[in-house]
Design a protein around this motif. Structure first.
Motif, PDB file in Angstrom:
ATOM      1  N   SER A   1      45.254  34.684  38.270  1.00  0.00           N
ATOM      2  CA  SER A   1      43.910  35.274  38.217  1.00  0.00           C
ATOM      3  C   SER A   1      43.905  36.592  37.459  1.00  0.00           C
ATOM      4  CB  SER A   1      43.395  35.511  39.640  1.00  0.00           C
ATOM      5  OG  SER A   1      42.174  36.226  39.620  1.00  0.00           O
ATOM      6  N   PHE A   2      42.804  36.849  36.758  1.00  0.00           N
ATOM      7  CA  PHE A   2      42.575  38.152  36.138  1.00  0.00           C
ATOM      8  C   PHE A   2      41.518  38.960  36.896  1.00  0.00           C
ATOM      9  CE2 PHE A   2      44.437  35.803  32.592  1.00  0.00           C
ATOM     10  CZ  PHE A   2      45.323  36.737  32.086  1.00  0.00           C
ATOM     11  N   SER A   3      40.989  38.393  37.978  1.00  0.00           N
ATOM     12  CA  SER A   3      39.990  39.101  38.772  1.00  0.00           C
ATOM     13  C   SER A   3      40.614  40.197  39.603  1.00  0.00           C
ATOM     14  CB  SER A   3      39.259  38.125  39.698  1.00  0.00           C
ATOM     15  OG  SER A   3      38.595  37.132  38.970  1.00  0.00           O
ATOM     16  N   LYS A   4      41.836  39.968  40.076  1.00  0.00           N
ATOM     17  CA  LYS A   4      42.439  40.847  41.069  1.00  0.00           C
ATOM     18  C   LYS A   4      43.093  42.062  40.416  1.00  0.00           C
ATOM     19  CE  LYS A   4      41.381  37.109  43.316  1.00  0.00           C
ATOM     20  NZ  LYS A   4      40.036  36.938  43.858  1.00  0.00           N
ATOM     21  N   TRP A   5      44.158  41.840  39.649  1.00  0.00           N
ATOM     22  CA  TRP A   5      44.909  42.984  39.129  1.00  0.00           C
ATOM     23  C   TRP A   5      44.215  43.663  37.962  1.00  0.00           C
ATOM     24  CZ3 TRP A   5      47.132  43.474  34.225  1.00  0.00           C
ATOM     25  CH2 TRP A   5      47.170  42.315  33.437  1.00  0.00           C
ATOM     26  N   LEU A   6      43.447  42.927  37.149  1.00  0.00           N
ATOM     27  CA  LEU A   6      42.835  43.525  35.962  1.00  0.00           C
ATOM     28  C   LEU A   6      41.351  43.798  36.144  1.00  0.00           C
ATOM     29  CD1 LEU A   6      43.536  44.532  33.143  1.00  0.00           C
ATOM     30  CD2 LEU A   6      43.090  42.223  32.263  1.00  0.00           C
ATOM     31  N   GLY A   7      40.727  43.207  37.162  1.00  0.00           N
ATOM     32  CA  GLY A   7      39.330  43.503  37.439  1.00  0.00           C
ATOM     33  C   GLY A   7      38.329  42.792  36.546  1.00  0.00           C
ATOM     34  N   LEU A   8      38.663  41.577  36.072  1.00  0.00           N
ATOM     35  CA  LEU A   8      37.745  40.832  35.216  1.00  0.00           C
ATOM     36  C   LEU A   8      36.956  39.792  35.998  1.00  0.00           C
ATOM     37  CD1 LEU A   8      39.965  40.198  32.037  1.00  0.00           C
ATOM     38  CD2 LEU A   8      38.578  42.193  32.627  1.00  0.00           C
TER      39      LEU A   8
ATOM     40  N   ASN B   1      36.707  21.741  31.603  1.00  0.00           N
ATOM     41  CA  ASN B   1      35.847  22.419  30.635  1.00  0.00           C
ATOM     42  C   ASN B   1      36.460  22.267  29.244  1.00  0.00           C
ATOM     43  OD1 ASN B   1      34.218  24.051  29.120  1.00  0.00           O
ATOM     44  ND2 ASN B   1      34.665  25.948  30.203  1.00  0.00           N
ATOM     45  N   PRO B   2      36.200  21.161  28.555  1.00  0.00           N
ATOM     46  CA  PRO B   2      36.829  20.925  27.252  1.00  0.00           C
ATOM     47  C   PRO B   2      36.359  21.875  26.157  1.00  0.00           C
ATOM     48  CG  PRO B   2      35.187  19.238  27.714  1.00  0.00           C
ATOM     49  CD  PRO B   2      35.340  20.042  28.969  1.00  0.00           C
ATOM     50  N   LEU B   3      35.338  22.689  26.441  1.00  0.00           N
ATOM     51  CA  LEU B   3      34.844  23.648  25.451  1.00  0.00           C
ATOM     52  C   LEU B   3      35.469  25.024  25.622  1.00  0.00           C
ATOM     53  CD1 LEU B   3      31.079  22.609  25.380  1.00  0.00           C
ATOM     54  CD2 LEU B   3      32.967  21.819  23.934  1.00  0.00           C
ATOM     55  N   GLY B   4      36.388  25.164  26.551  1.00  0.00           N
ATOM     56  CA  GLY B   4      37.166  26.389  26.663  1.00  0.00           C
ATOM     57  C   GLY B   4      36.549  27.440  27.567  1.00  0.00           C
ATOM     58  N   ALA B   5      37.423  28.265  28.139  1.00  0.00           N
ATOM     59  CA  ALA B   5      36.983  29.352  29.022  1.00  0.00           C
ATOM     60  C   ALA B   5      36.422  30.511  28.196  1.00  0.00           C
ATOM     61  CB  ALA B   5      38.154  29.825  29.875  1.00  0.00           C
ATOM     62  N   ASN B   6      35.698  31.380  28.858  1.00  0.00           N
ATOM     63  CA  ASN B   6      35.019  32.535  28.255  1.00  0.00           C
ATOM     64  C   ASN B   6      35.875  33.213  27.184  1.00  0.00           C
ATOM     65  OD1 ASN B   6      34.062  35.274  27.879  1.00  0.00           O
ATOM     66  ND2 ASN B   6      32.854  35.028  29.727  1.00  0.00           N
ATOM     67  N   ILE B   7      35.417  33.164  25.939  1.00  0.00           N
ATOM     68  CA  ILE B   7      36.216  33.659  24.826  1.00  0.00           C
ATOM     69  C   ILE B   7      36.374  35.183  24.874  1.00  0.00           C
ATOM     70  CG2 ILE B   7      34.291  33.885  23.195  1.00  0.00           C
ATOM     71  CD1 ILE B   7      36.169  32.715  21.038  1.00  0.00           C
TER      72      ILE B   7
ATOM     73  N   ASP C   1      38.237  28.598  34.072  1.00  0.00           N
ATOM     74  CA  ASP C   1      37.091  29.448  34.422  1.00  0.00           C
ATOM     75  C   ASP C   1      37.357  30.110  35.773  1.00  0.00           C
ATOM     76  OD1 ASP C   1      35.629  28.580  32.118  1.00  0.00           O
ATOM     77  OD2 ASP C   1      35.146  26.734  33.174  1.00  0.00           O
ATOM     78  N   GLY C   2      38.189  31.134  35.746  1.00  0.00           N
ATOM     79  CA  GLY C   2      38.663  31.730  36.979  1.00  0.00           C
ATOM     80  C   GLY C   2      39.737  30.838  37.581  1.00  0.00           C
ATOM     81  N   ALA C   3      40.565  31.410  38.451  1.00  0.00           N
ATOM     82  CA  ALA C   3      41.573  30.591  39.120  1.00  0.00           C
ATOM     83  C   ALA C   3      40.914  29.473  39.912  1.00  0.00           C
ATOM     84  CB  ALA C   3      42.429  31.466  40.036  1.00  0.00           C
ATOM     85  N   VAL C   4      39.720  29.726  40.445  1.00  0.00           N
ATOM     86  CA  VAL C   4      39.040  28.721  41.257  1.00  0.00           C
ATOM     87  C   VAL C   4      38.656  27.495  40.438  1.00  0.00           C
ATOM     88  CG1 VAL C   4      36.743  29.733  40.959  1.00  0.00           C
ATOM     89  CG2 VAL C   4      37.236  28.364  42.975  1.00  0.00           C
TER      90      VAL C   4
ATOM     91  N   ARG D   1      35.142  35.664  34.795  1.00  0.00           N
ATOM     92  CA  ARG D   1      35.615  34.354  35.230  1.00  0.00           C
ATOM     93  C   ARG D   1      36.738  33.818  34.347  1.00  0.00           C
ATOM     94  NH1 ARG D   1      35.972  34.965  38.794  1.00  0.00           N
ATOM     95  NH2 ARG D   1      36.248  32.850  39.515  1.00  0.00           N
ATOM     96  N   LEU D   2      37.946  34.275  34.612  1.00  0.00           N
ATOM     97  CA  LEU D   2      39.095  33.844  33.825  1.00  0.00           C
ATOM     98  C   LEU D   2      40.324  33.740  34.711  1.00  0.00           C
ATOM     99  CD1 LEU D   2      39.627  33.254  30.756  1.00  0.00           C
ATOM    100  CD2 LEU D   2      40.849  35.428  30.742  1.00  0.00           C
ATOM    101  N   GLY D   3      41.017  32.643  34.600  1.00  0.00           N
ATOM    102  CA  GLY D   3      42.261  32.431  35.333  1.00  0.00           C
ATOM    103  C   GLY D   3      43.110  31.412  34.603  1.00  0.00           C
ATOM    104  N   ALA D   4      44.102  30.870  35.295  1.00  0.00           N
ATOM    105  CA  ALA D   4      44.982  29.888  34.654  1.00  0.00           C
ATOM    106  C   ALA D   4      45.676  29.047  35.704  1.00  0.00           C
ATOM    107  CB  ALA D   4      46.009  30.585  33.766  1.00  0.00           C
ATOM    108  N   VAL D   5      46.084  27.852  35.280  1.00  0.00           N
ATOM    109  CA  VAL D   5      47.010  27.013  36.027  1.00  0.00           C
ATOM    110  C   VAL D   5      48.259  26.886  35.180  1.00  0.00           C
ATOM    111  CG1 VAL D   5      47.454  24.743  37.018  1.00  0.00           C
ATOM    112  CG2 VAL D   5      45.160  25.740  37.165  1.00  0.00           C
TER     113      VAL D   5
END
Length: 369
Positions: free
Chosen positions: A211-218, A242-248, A80-83, A222-226
């Protein structure tokens, strides 16, 4: 001084100002790729917002992120975001690390996350031209202990510096020798030149955040990755935050964005460079401050205003009166925050010009004395 030294209003209040220039968040505000908008619309039409996503994220998106980074053998966990990923690293690993090593200036939240779990935090100062506005291996060597967690922001938010490959080799060698982990926060990597990933040098002990907030503007989605090798990533994903998954819907948009990444990035980077130059010229002509790092390796620049008579908070309040939102350094630096303000630059070029006009309109308190 024309404005009191008050904190910026909440984002909710800022959202109520339709003509506001948003240069206080390091997010992209350009018109998104058509493919991204189409993916969001299609996902909405199919009512995918009624569904849970896979716990680790769509397999295609995870593969795209690993390929984008070029980290063969690694896996990605969609957060849910890089954070969200940073929070889980700092809290989920709290029982197995001895301390968190972070920086000032830097991004304050990982230290706060770890602090909530009782993990000691060691903060290294880096506001120094002599050391290139980045933490040195020597500084880390003086404080590192077995099982440390080194939080390295690269490019550095809020100043825009980035680490060289040789510097990362020295830091990852220290981590390997002490059985420590590295969190390489690379959320601004897409704006940097000659960027090196610590995971290339120390794959067995490095978490890379994305992060997808910076280069893509999302940002609002709230979407990121580790990203890490499976053995290391598994320490987090056995019990995901978040076992139910990030924003589809965000994942659909991200997959579409990665499919057109190269032409989109060419546009965003060109606009970012133009706006950085606009800010540089505005600051130079005004005589009010100087850029800390130029060109910045992020989608922002920091302006040192020490000696101007302005506090960072008061200057940002004065800019907000002129409908331009920028950020005071006090948000990211207890020690040096009053010395600088931060200006985001992956925004429409018109906004850059409006910033320049507002900056020129400011007068130093000394000139009014």
């Amino acid at each position: 001084m024309s404005a009191p030294a008050t904190a910026a209003p909440s984002f909710e209040h800022l959202l109520e100002r339709p003509d506001l220039v948003w240069m206080g968040q390091n997010t992209t505000h350009l018109e998104p790729p058509a493919e991204v908008l189409a993916a969001l619309e299609e996902s909405t039409r199919r009512r995918e917002f009624q569904l849970y996503a896979p716990a680790l994220g769509f397999e295609r998106l995870r593969t795209q992120i690993v390929e984008d980074l070029g980290l063969t053998g690694a896996d990605a966990w969609i957060t849910d975001g890089a954070v969200g990923g940073l929070h889980h690293i700092c809290t989920g690993l709290a029982g197995s690390v001895s301390q968190v090593v972070t920086s000032d200036p830097g991004w304050p939240w990982p230290a706060r996350f770890a602090g909530l779990e009782g993990v000691p935090v060691t903060t290294l100062e880096l506001y120094s031209a002599e050391q290139g506005y980045r933490v040195t291996a020597q500084q880390i060597a003086e404080v590192i202990e077995p099982r440390s967690l080194i939080y390295l922001i690269d490019p550095l938010n809020p100043l825009g510096s980035r680490y060289t490959r040789a510097e990362l080799v020295a830091i990852t060698d220290l981590a390997r020798q002490t059985g420590s982990l590295v969190v390489h926060d690379c959320t601004y990597r897409h704006f940097a030149s000659d960027h090196t990933l610590a995971a290339e040098l120390y794959p067995e002990g490095t978490f890379t955040t994305y992060s997808f907030s910076k280069w893509l503007g999302l940002a609002g989605l709230r979407l990121g990755a580790v990203v890490a090798v499976p053995e290391l990533l598994g320490r987090l994903t056995e019990v995901p935050s978040n076992p139910l998954g990030a924003n589809i819907q965000a994942q659909r948009a991200a997959m579409a964005g990665l499919s057109v990444k190269e032409p989109w990035l060419a546009r965003v980077r060109a606009t970012n460079r133009t706006n950085q130059e606009t800010v540089r010229l505005a600051v130079q002509r005004s005589g009010l401050g100087e850029l800390v790092v130029f060109p910045s390796h992020g989608n922002f620049v920091a302006v040192d205003i020490a000696g101007s008579g302005w506090s960072a908070d008061a200057l940002c309040a004065a800019m907000l009166e002129r409908n331009v939102f920028i950020r005071p350094g006090t948000y990211q630096s207890p020690r040096f925050g009053e010395r600088f303000v931060k200006v985001s630059t992956s925004v429409p070029e018109e906004w850059g010009e409006r910033f320049a006009a507002a900056w020129a309109d400011l007068s130093t308190p000394a000139s009014q004395a």
